[in-house]
Scaffold this motif. Structure first.
Motif, PDB file in Angstrom:
ATOM      1  N   LEU A   1      53.761  73.553   8.656  1.00  0.00           N
ATOM      2  CA  LEU A   1      54.521  72.528   7.931  1.00  0.00           C
ATOM      3  C   LEU A   1      54.907  71.389   8.870  1.00  0.00           C
ATOM      4  CD1 LEU A   1      55.903  71.455   5.411  1.00  0.00           C
ATOM      5  CD2 LEU A   1      57.873  72.888   5.953  1.00  0.00           C
ATOM      6  N   LYS A   2      55.327  71.729  10.083  1.00  0.00           N
ATOM      7  CA  LYS A   2      55.702  70.716  11.078  1.00  0.00           C
ATOM      8  C   LYS A   2      54.496  69.825  11.391  1.00  0.00           C
ATOM      9  CE  LYS A   2      58.618  69.434  14.509  1.00  0.00           C
ATOM     10  NZ  LYS A   2      59.307  68.222  14.174  1.00  0.00           N
ATOM     11  N   ALA A   3      53.324  70.432  11.532  1.00  0.00           N
ATOM     12  CA  ALA A   3      52.102  69.663  11.800  1.00  0.00           C
ATOM     13  C   ALA A   3      51.763  68.758  10.619  1.00  0.00           C
ATOM     14  CB  ALA A   3      50.943  70.611  12.098  1.00  0.00           C
ATOM     15  N   GLN A   4      51.904  69.280   9.413  1.00  0.00           N
ATOM     16  CA  GLN A   4      51.651  68.467   8.208  1.00  0.00           C
ATOM     17  C   GLN A   4      52.632  67.298   8.143  1.00  0.00           C
ATOM     18  OE1 GLN A   4      52.090  71.305   5.006  1.00  0.00           O
ATOM     19  NE2 GLN A   4      49.878  71.501   4.761  1.00  0.00           N
ATOM     20  N   PHE A   5      53.892  67.570   8.474  1.00  0.00           N
ATOM     21  CA  PHE A   5      54.935  66.541   8.463  1.00  0.00           C
ATOM     22  C   PHE A   5      54.586  65.440   9.466  1.00  0.00           C
ATOM     23  CE2 PHE A   5      59.085  65.040  10.189  1.00  0.00           C
ATOM     24  CZ  PHE A   5      59.553  64.404   9.049  1.00  0.00           C
ATOM     25  N   GLU A   6      54.231  65.828  10.680  1.00  0.00           N
ATOM     26  CA  GLU A   6      53.888  64.840  11.709  1.00  0.00           C
ATOM     27  C   GLU A   6      52.668  64.019  11.307  1.00  0.00           C
ATOM     28  OE1 GLU A   6      53.662  67.172  15.289  1.00  0.00           O
ATOM     29  OE2 GLU A   6      55.839  67.414  15.363  1.00  0.00           O
TER      30      GLU A   6
ATOM     31  N   ASP B   1      63.077  72.129   6.055  1.00  0.00           N
ATOM     32  CA  ASP B   1      61.751  72.494   5.548  1.00  0.00           C
ATOM     33  C   ASP B   1      61.492  71.912   4.162  1.00  0.00           C
ATOM     34  OD1 ASP B   1      61.250  73.865   7.867  1.00  0.00           O
ATOM     35  OD2 ASP B   1      61.421  75.863   6.993  1.00  0.00           O
ATOM     36  N   GLU B   2      62.506  71.948   3.305  1.00  0.00           N
ATOM     37  CA  GLU B   2      62.357  71.369   1.958  1.00  0.00           C
ATOM     38  C   GLU B   2      62.093  69.870   2.060  1.00  0.00           C
ATOM     39  OE1 GLU B   2      65.267  74.111  -0.852  1.00  0.00           O
ATOM     40  OE2 GLU B   2      66.165  72.536   0.360  1.00  0.00           O
ATOM     41  N   ALA B   3      62.861  69.204   2.922  1.00  0.00           N
ATOM     42  CA  ALA B   3      62.693  67.760   3.087  1.00  0.00           C
ATOM     43  C   ALA B   3      61.322  67.433   3.665  1.00  0.00           C
ATOM     44  CB  ALA B   3      63.801  67.202   3.982  1.00  0.00           C
ATOM     45  N   MET B   4      60.872  68.235   4.638  1.00  0.00           N
ATOM     46  CA  MET B   4      59.532  68.012   5.214  1.00  0.00           C
ATOM     47  C   MET B   4      58.458  68.135   4.149  1.00  0.00           C
ATOM     48  SD  MET B   4      59.200  69.887   8.874  1.00  0.00           S
ATOM     49  CE  MET B   4      60.496  69.751  10.087  1.00  0.00           C
ATOM     50  N   GLN B   5      58.552  69.186   3.312  1.00  0.00           N
ATOM     51  CA  GLN B   5      57.543  69.404   2.276  1.00  0.00           C
ATOM     52  C   GLN B   5      57.543  68.257   1.267  1.00  0.00           C
ATOM     53  OE1 GLN B   5      55.145  72.038   2.212  1.00  0.00           O
ATOM     54  NE2 GLN B   5      54.338  70.442   0.888  1.00  0.00           N
ATOM     55  N   GLU B   6      58.725  67.809   0.851  1.00  0.00           N
ATOM     56  CA  GLU B   6      58.802  66.688  -0.092  1.00  0.00           C
ATOM     57  C   GLU B   6      58.241  65.416   0.531  1.00  0.00           C
ATOM     58  OE1 GLU B   6      62.388  65.990  -2.348  1.00  0.00           O
ATOM     59  OE2 GLU B   6      62.874  68.123  -2.287  1.00  0.00           O
TER      60      GLU B   6
ATOM     61  N   TYR C   1      62.697  61.616   5.610  1.00  0.00           N
ATOM     62  CA  TYR C   1      62.412  61.699   7.041  1.00  0.00           C
ATOM     63  C   TYR C   1      63.689  62.046   7.819  1.00  0.00           C
ATOM     64  CZ  TYR C   1      61.209  60.530  11.800  1.00  0.00           C
ATOM     65  OH  TYR C   1      61.026  60.607  13.163  1.00  0.00           O
ATOM     66  N   LYS C   2      64.773  61.336   7.519  1.00  0.00           N
ATOM     67  CA  LYS C   2      66.028  61.566   8.238  1.00  0.00           C
ATOM     68  C   LYS C   2      66.561  62.978   7.959  1.00  0.00           C
ATOM     69  CE  LYS C   2      68.046  58.872  10.400  1.00  0.00           C
ATOM     70  NZ  LYS C   2      68.059  58.705  11.860  1.00  0.00           N
ATOM     71  N   GLN C   3      66.471  63.432   6.721  1.00  0.00           N
ATOM     72  CA  GLN C   3      66.960  64.769   6.372  1.00  0.00           C
ATOM     73  C   GLN C   3      66.131  65.835   7.092  1.00  0.00           C
ATOM     74  OE1 GLN C   3      69.702  65.220   4.636  1.00  0.00           O
ATOM     75  NE2 GLN C   3      69.675  67.438   4.515  1.00  0.00           N
ATOM     76  N   ALA C   4      64.813  65.628   7.150  1.00  0.00           N
ATOM     77  CA  ALA C   4      63.928  66.587   7.799  1.00  0.00           C
ATOM     78  C   ALA C   4      64.134  66.615   9.309  1.00  0.00           C
ATOM     79  CB  ALA C   4      62.468  66.264   7.474  1.00  0.00           C
ATOM     80  N   SER C   5      64.382  65.461   9.897  1.00  0.00           N
ATOM     81  CA  SER C   5      64.453  65.388  11.358  1.00  0.00           C
ATOM     82  C   SER C   5      65.871  65.493  11.914  1.00  0.00           C
ATOM     83  CB  SER C   5      63.796  64.100  11.856  1.00  0.00           C
ATOM     84  OG  SER C   5      64.416  62.966  11.298  1.00  0.00           O
ATOM     85  N   ALA C   6      66.887  65.121  11.142  1.00  0.00           N
ATOM     86  CA  ALA C   6      68.248  65.096  11.670  1.00  0.00           C
ATOM     87  C   ALA C   6      69.249  65.929  10.864  1.00  0.00           C
ATOM     88  CB  ALA C   6      68.742  63.651  11.759  1.00  0.00           C
ATOM     89  N   GLY C   7      68.876  66.383   9.680  1.00  0.00           N
ATOM     90  CA  GLY C   7      69.810  67.146   8.854  1.00  0.00           C
ATOM     91  C   GLY C   7      70.693  66.240   8.015  1.00  0.00           C
ATOM     92  N   ASP C   8      71.812  66.792   7.557  1.00  0.00           N
ATOM     93  CA  ASP C   8      72.711  66.036   6.680  1.00  0.00           C
ATOM     94  C   ASP C   8      73.256  64.780   7.361  1.00  0.00           C
ATOM     95  OD1 ASP C   8      72.400  67.842   4.633  1.00  0.00           O
ATOM     96  OD2 ASP C   8      74.253  68.926   5.045  1.00  0.00           O
TER      97      ASP C   8
END
Length: 84
Positions: free
Chosen positions: A4-9, A70-75, A34-41
């Motif tokens: 998932l991380k590779a797909q996100f990148e 993970d949810e944010a990355m997938q979206e 992007y911000k939610q996936a990389s930095a959280g809330d």
């Protein structure tokens, strides 16, 4: 997880090469995911009334509060794929 991380990148790289620039609402969604996936809330104070762009970005990100990375990355991956 690593997949998932590779797909996100890859999606982040692809987002810079889209044939057409997405509309502003879509750009806000891309930013927020992007911000939610990389930095959280989102943290900190909401930008002031005079900073309309900053305020819109803050609000878009704040709407995703509680969503896991993970949810944010997938979206994010799904959204970029739909824009190709």
């Amino acid at each position: 997880m690593a997949d998932l991380k590779a797909q996100f990148e890859q999606a982040v790289a692809d987002s810079k090469k889209l044939s057409e620039k997405p509309d502003n609402m879509t750009l806000l969604k891309i930013y927020a995911l992007y911000k939610q996936a990389s930095a959280g809330d989102v943290e900190g104070k909401r930008p002031g009334f005079t900073d309309m762009v900053g305020r819109a970005k803050f609000d878009a990100w704040a709407e995703l509060k509680g969503k896991t990375g993970d949810e944010a990355m997938q979206e994010y991956v799904d959204l970029i794929e739909s824009l190709k």
